[in-house]
Design a protein around this motif. Structure first.
Motif, short mmCIF file in Angstrom:
data_model
loop_
_atom_site.label_atom_id
_atom_site.label_comp_id
_atom_site.label_asym_id
_atom_site.label_seq_id
_atom_site.Cartn_x
_atom_site.Cartn_y
_atom_site.Cartn_z
N LEU A 154 6.64 16.62 1.90
CA LEU A 154 7.47 15.61 1.25
C LEU A 154 8.18 14.73 2.28
N ALA A 155 8.70 15.35 3.34
CA ALA A 155 9.38 14.59 4.39
C ALA A 155 8.41 13.62 5.07
N GLU A 156 7.21 14.10 5.38
CA GLU A 156 6.21 13.23 6.01
C GLU A 156 5.81 12.08 5.08
N ASN A 157 5.62 12.40 3.80
CA ASN A 157 5.26 11.36 2.83
C ASN A 157 6.38 10.34 2.68
N SER A 158 7.63 10.81 2.62
CA SER A 158 8.78 9.92 2.51
C SER A 158 8.88 9.00 3.71
N THR A 159 8.64 9.55 4.88
CA THR A 159 8.70 8.75 6.11
C THR A 159 7.59 7.71 6.13
N GLN A 160 6.39 8.10 5.72
CA GLN A 160 5.28 7.16 5.66
C GLN A 160 5.55 6.06 4.64
N LEU A 161 6.08 6.42 3.48
CA LEU A 161 6.41 5.44 2.44
C LEU A 161 7.45 4.45 2.96
N ALA A 162 8.48 4.95 3.64
CA ALA A 162 9.51 4.06 4.20
C ALA A 162 8.89 3.12 5.23
N ARG A 163 7.99 3.65 6.07
CA ARG A 163 7.31 2.82 7.08
C ARG A 163 6.50 1.72 6.39
N ASP A 164 5.76 2.10 5.33
CA ASP A 164 4.96 1.12 4.59
C ASP A 164 5.86 0.05 3.96
N ARG A 165 7.00 0.45 3.42
CA ARG A 165 7.93 -0.50 2.79
C ARG A 165 8.51 -1.47 3.81
N ARG A 166 8.85 -0.95 5.01
CA ARG A 166 9.38 -1.83 6.06
C ARG A 166 8.32 -2.84 6.49
#
Length: 177
Positions: free
Chosen positions: A47-59
């Motif tokens: 979940l932490a890795e997915n959240s970080t990837q999602l935030a990166r994609d959003r940025r």
């Protein structure tokens, strides 16, 4: 001495009259079962890795102008890298032995060598479940006996000193022996 309910009585008599510690009269109760749930920690890491990837994609979407709708933020953060590092250390740690040792006690008064090097050396010596602890920077969970920890810490420290000397000699242009 008094006894603690569920404690280990007679620990000193089993060791030929010597106590496990100079101040110990009885031991326990102690928890020797698993310290955590590996499956739960792995889900947390995912979940932490997915959240970080999602935030990166959003940025990236925000920066490229491809999306300005809901969810695209220039300051989307995800999970802090230190949090993910802690979760990964916990995954490694919960599978290990229940007790830990502070490596500083085995370093002979010197600075202890890098903990990752000590853990790797313990594993190479056959203590496969050895790991770092999350709560003590100089702590290692291992089932290696104290004499073996002392030997391994000394060897790792000696290698480190040798590597430093070699690098210093190379910088000064001296031949390496």
């Amino acid at each position: 001495g008094g006894s603690i309910p569920g404690g280990v009585e007679g620990a000193s008599s089993r060791r030929g009259g010597s106590r496990p510690c100079a101040h110990a009269h009885s031991l326990g109760p102690g928890w020797l079962g698993p310290l955590g749930d590996v499956d739960f920690l792995r889900r947390m890491a995912r979940l932490a890795e997915n959240s970080t990837q999602l935030a990166r994609d959003r940025r990236e979407a925000f920066a490229s102008g491809a999306s300005s709708g809901p969810g695209a933020h220039e300051d989307a953060e995800g999970v802090h890298p230190r949090t993910l590092k802690l979760i990964r250390r916990l995954i490694e740690e919960v599978r290990g032995p229940p007790l830990f040792r502070n490596v500083s006690r085995y370093a002979g008064g010197l600075d202890p060598p890098p903990m990752d090097s000590v853990v790797d050396a313990l594993r190479d010596a056959g203590y496969a479940e050895s790991s770092r602890t999350h709560f003590d920077a100089a702590g290692v969970r291992t089932d290696a006996p104290p004499e073996e920890i002392r030997r391994i810490v000394s060897e790792v420290a000696a290698r480190r000193v040798g590597e430093r000397s070699r690098r210093a000699s190379e910088r000064e242009g001296s031949p390496v022996e």
